[in-house]
Enzyme design. Structure first.
Site, PDB file in Angstrom:
ATOM      1  N   ASP A   1       0.818  -1.216   0.000  1.00 56.34           N
ATOM      2  CA  ASP A   1       0.000   0.000   0.000  1.00 56.34           C
ATOM      3  C   ASP A   1       0.857   1.274   0.000  1.00 56.34           C
ATOM      4  O   ASP A   1       1.982   1.272   0.503  1.00 56.34           O
ATOM      5  CB  ASP A   1      -0.913  -0.003   1.230  1.00 56.34           C
ATOM      6  CG  ASP A   1      -2.065   0.987   1.080  1.00 56.34           C
ATOM      7  OD1 ASP A   1      -2.376   1.387  -0.058  1.00 56.34           O
ATOM      8  OD2 ASP A   1      -2.653   1.364   2.113  1.00 56.34           O
TER       9      ASP A   1
ATOM     10  N   ASN B   1     -10.404  -3.689  -6.508  1.00 52.81           N
ATOM     11  CA  ASN B   1      -9.602  -2.708  -7.258  1.00 52.81           C
ATOM     12  C   ASN B   1     -10.151  -2.416  -8.659  1.00 52.81           C
ATOM     13  O   ASN B   1      -9.735  -1.445  -9.305  1.00 52.81           O
ATOM     14  CB  ASN B   1      -8.130  -3.146  -7.346  1.00 52.81           C
ATOM     15  CG  ASN B   1      -7.367  -2.973  -6.049  1.00 52.81           C
ATOM     16  OD1 ASN B   1      -6.411  -3.706  -5.776  1.00 52.81           O
ATOM     17  ND2 ASN B   1      -7.764  -2.007  -5.223  1.00 52.81           N
TER      18      ASN B   1
HETATM   19  C1  FPP Z   1      -2.113  -0.104  -3.360  1.00 55.24           C
HETATM   20  O1  FPP Z   1      -1.627   1.214  -3.284  1.00 55.24           O
HETATM   21  C2  FPP Z   1      -1.510  -0.781  -4.515  1.00 55.24           C
HETATM   22  C3  FPP Z   1      -2.208  -1.373  -5.516  1.00 55.24           C
HETATM   23  C4  FPP Z   1      -3.686  -1.441  -5.545  1.00 55.24           C
HETATM   24  C5  FPP Z   1      -1.532  -1.963  -6.686  1.00 55.24           C
HETATM   25  C6  FPP Z   1      -0.256  -2.714  -6.382  1.00 55.24           C
HETATM   26  C7  FPP Z   1       0.329  -3.172  -7.642  1.00 55.24           C
HETATM   27  C8  FPP Z   1       1.636  -3.119  -7.956  1.00 55.24           C
HETATM   28  C9  FPP Z   1       2.706  -2.674  -7.045  1.00 55.24           C
HETATM   29  C10 FPP Z   1       2.075  -3.584  -9.288  1.00 55.24           C
HETATM   30  C11 FPP Z   1       2.106  -5.084  -9.289  1.00 55.24           C
HETATM   31  C12 FPP Z   1       3.251  -5.571  -9.953  1.00 55.24           C
HETATM   32  C13 FPP Z   1       3.968  -6.654  -9.581  1.00 55.24           C
HETATM   33  C14 FPP Z   1       5.155  -6.949 -10.383  1.00 55.24           C
HETATM   34  C15 FPP Z   1       3.655  -7.552  -8.443  1.00 55.24           C
HETATM   35  P1  FPP Z   1      -2.650   2.443  -3.453  1.00 55.24           P
HETATM   36  O2  FPP Z   1      -2.738   2.763  -4.897  1.00 55.24           O
HETATM   37  O3  FPP Z   1      -3.964   2.092  -2.828  1.00 55.24           O
HETATM   38  O4  FPP Z   1      -1.898   3.559  -2.653  1.00 55.24           O
HETATM   39  P2  FPP Z   1      -2.561   4.768  -1.848  1.00 55.24           P
HETATM   40  O5  FPP Z   1      -3.214   4.163  -0.624  1.00 55.24           O
HETATM   41  O6  FPP Z   1      -1.391   5.622  -1.508  1.00 55.24           O
HETATM   42  O7  FPP Z   1      -3.530   5.429  -2.772  1.00 55.24           O
END
Ligand code: FPP
Length: 250
Positions: free
Chosen positions: A26, A74
């Site tokens: 996150d 998501n």
């Molecule tokens: C949450 O942060 C993250 C996600 C929903 C996506 C995670 C995906 C990746 C890191 C890419 C996957 C790739 C591989 C190679 C495993 P957020 O967007 O909710 O962050 P925030 O809370 O700051 O908005």
């Protein structure tokens, strides 16, 4: 300097190292916004962090790392952001197909991947096939994954076996139930890490994390490096895991 010396895979539990660590990746969006960048830049940096941390977990001698890459919820995000995450996974799988045997990193996917693009599904099938032929450290990527969805599907699978006359309801035990989950065969994570500071489990590994130690840090996932993992592991070593019983130390 790494907190733990490097070990061979399979040596976890020696020096209090967990066998299985789970991570809610996150904070990517906030990381990007703080830099005036689009959220997708945060996911790109987050995918880089995943590469670093997976390799580090393997080098430390852990057996499993499980990350939450894309939840069943998501899909509600803007299409551009969903596409960017899928494209990062596509890129990662392309690279992995070339390197996983060399690096001895197995990949497994937890979640309903049947709804993903045919291209991504083909890449997943290819990595599954390679994984079958290598041993060692395993990274599990939760994709279109939800803990409740996983439990409902497991219950359905068991119910189907009952309807088919293969099982009776009384036969189901806490020991057998995990065999119906996406994570069948994996040990429960001893440690769940949540970067980004939120104090919730967000529908992640609801069954499997029943007794996991939970480490929350304000560090955002793209900034979570080896030193932060060392800190989490050092904290884990101080935990007295009682599983509802009394401390062995008392
Ligand atoms: C949450 O942060 C993250 C996600 C929903 C996506 C995670 C995906 C990746 C890191 C890419 C996957 C790739 C591989 C190679 C495993 P957020 O967007 O909710 O962050 P925030 O809370 O700051 O908005």
């Amino acid at each position: 300097m790494a907190f733990f010396s490097q070990k061979q895979t399979g040596q976890a539990e020696v020096s209090g190292l967990p066998r299985h660590v789970a991570v809610i990746m996150d904070g990517n969006g906030r990381w990007a916004q703080r830099r005036g960048l689009p959220r997708t830049a945060g996911h790109k940096a987050g995918a880089e962090t995943f590469r670093t941390i997976a390799t580090y977990c393997k080098d430390l001698g852990m057996d499993y790392l499980t990350v939450y890459a894309f939840s069943t919820e998501n899909w509600k995000r803007p299409q551009g952001e969903v596409d960017a995450i899928m494209s990062l996974l596509d890129q990662y799988l392309h690279e992995s197909i070339e390197t996983m045997a060399r690096d001895n990193i197995r990949l497994r996917f937890l979640g309903d991947v049947s709804v993903l693009s045919p291209r991504l599904r083909a890449l997943i099938e290819e990595t599954d096939e390679i994984t079958r032929h290598i041993e060692g450290f395993q990274a599990n990527i939760c994709l279109n994954y939800g803990g409740r969805d996983e439990i409902v599907r497991a219950a359905r699978r068991f119910a189907r076996e009952c309807v088919d006359g293969k099982k009776t309801p009384e036969e189901l035990s806490e020991a057998d139930f995990p065999g119906y989950l996406w994570s069948a065969g994996l040990p429960d994570p001893e440690l769940l890490i949540r970067p980004g500071g939120e104090l919730r489990v967000s529908n992640f590994l609801l069954w499997q994390c029943a007794y996991s130690e939970i480490y929350v840090t304000d560090t955002l996932w793209p900034d979570f490096g080896k030193a932060e993992l060392d800190e989490a592991l050092a904290w884990y070593r101080t935990r007295d895991r009682r599983f509802g019983g009394l401390s062995a130390k008392k």
